[in-house]
Design a protein around this motif. Structure first.
Motif, short mmCIF file in Angstrom:
data_model
loop_
_atom_site.label_atom_id
_atom_site.label_comp_id
_atom_site.label_asym_id
_atom_site.label_seq_id
_atom_site.Cartn_x
_atom_site.Cartn_y
_atom_site.Cartn_z
N THR A 81 -9.07 -3.23 -4.53
CA THR A 81 -7.84 -2.96 -3.79
C THR A 81 -7.01 -1.88 -4.47
OG1 THR A 81 -7.77 -5.24 -2.95
CG2 THR A 81 -5.70 -3.99 -2.91
N GLU A 83 1.34 4.14 -3.00
CA GLU A 83 0.96 5.52 -2.76
C GLU A 83 2.12 6.48 -2.99
OE1 GLU A 83 -0.66 5.79 1.14
OE2 GLU A 83 -2.37 4.48 0.72
N MET A 109 -5.80 1.89 -3.12
CA MET A 109 -4.43 2.39 -3.15
C MET A 109 -4.33 3.68 -3.96
SD MET A 109 -1.97 -0.99 -3.27
CE MET A 109 -2.72 -1.78 -4.69
N MET A 161 0.83 -1.21 0.00
CA MET A 161 0.00 0.00 0.00
C MET A 161 0.87 1.26 0.00
SD MET A 161 -3.28 1.13 0.26
CE MET A 161 -4.27 -0.08 1.13
#
Length: 220
Positions: free
Chosen positions: A134, A5, A138, A1
């Protein structure tokens, strides 16, 4: 994650080496890479995205020729069109189903009558709905607190991803940003690319343009 990012290439390099180039390319093909986009434009106006040979500048689909580490974060000899990257963003927004692109929405007569309306279609499933969800999470994180904060729109949840591709000139980059919004009920997906940007990172120069596009296109 966190790696997604903040665009930590080294993490994706290691993931790519574990997956292998064949797996990466197989998923790229599911998103539409290595195929000429089925668009209504002339054939010489369309080109497939994918890995190209440096000598002949032709598509190279042999994974044995690829560096999986660099391929995993969009380097190596991978070339992509803005249309293809918009399709990637749209696929994530669409729950993993690849939308069929088109240019002409409607054809009318001189008097205003409708001759033909283009019906939206799809090119199959690229990823599972859970995977798309998902990725969306993110991408939202990238805009809220990662490298894509310049694309944030007050009152609208934006999902986005920055990209900064190297060129053969030091400190000169190709800057990317792909996004869709609202993240929980997507209405628009965009891809922005700027070539030959001096110290131009995707989050700094491409993300603000994507923000302006989304603001102009979103209702209200």
């Amino acid at each position: 994650m966190t790696a997604f990012e903040h665009s930590v290439n080294s993490v994706f390099c290691n993931i790519g080496k574990q997956l292998g180039a064949a797996t990466i390319e197989s998923y790229a093909k599911k998103f539409g890479f290595y195929k000429t986009p089925p668009l209504e434009t002339p054939s010489n106006e369309r080109a497939p995205s994918g890995t190209y040979t440096q000598r002949t500048h032709k598509l190279d689909e042999n994974p044995a020729h690829a560096d999986p580490g660099r391929l995993a974060f969009g380097q190596w000899t991978m070339l992509a069109t803005p249309l293809q990257m918009a399709m990637v963003a749209s696929t994530v927004a669409n729950g993993g189903i690849v939308p069929k692109p088109y240019v002409v929405q409607k054809i009318t007569t001189h008097g205003g009558g409708t001759v033909r309306i283009t019906r939206p279609g799809n090119l199959g499933r690229a990823i599972k709905p859970e995977t798309a969800a998902t990725l969306t999470q993110m991408m939202v994180g990238a805009v809220q607190s990662g490298t894509g904060t310049a694309a944030a729109i007050p009152g609208v949840q934006v999902a986005g991803k920055t990209g900064t591709a190297e060129t053969n000139v030091p400190h000169v980059y190709t800057a990317w940003f792909v996004s869709f919004a609202p993240a929980d009920n997507p209405k628009v997906a965009v891809a922005v690319v700027l070539e030959k940007q001096l110290n131009g990172f995707g989050g700094a120069v491409a993300a603000p343009i994507a923000k302006q596009l989304m603001q102009a296109l979103l209702p209200g």
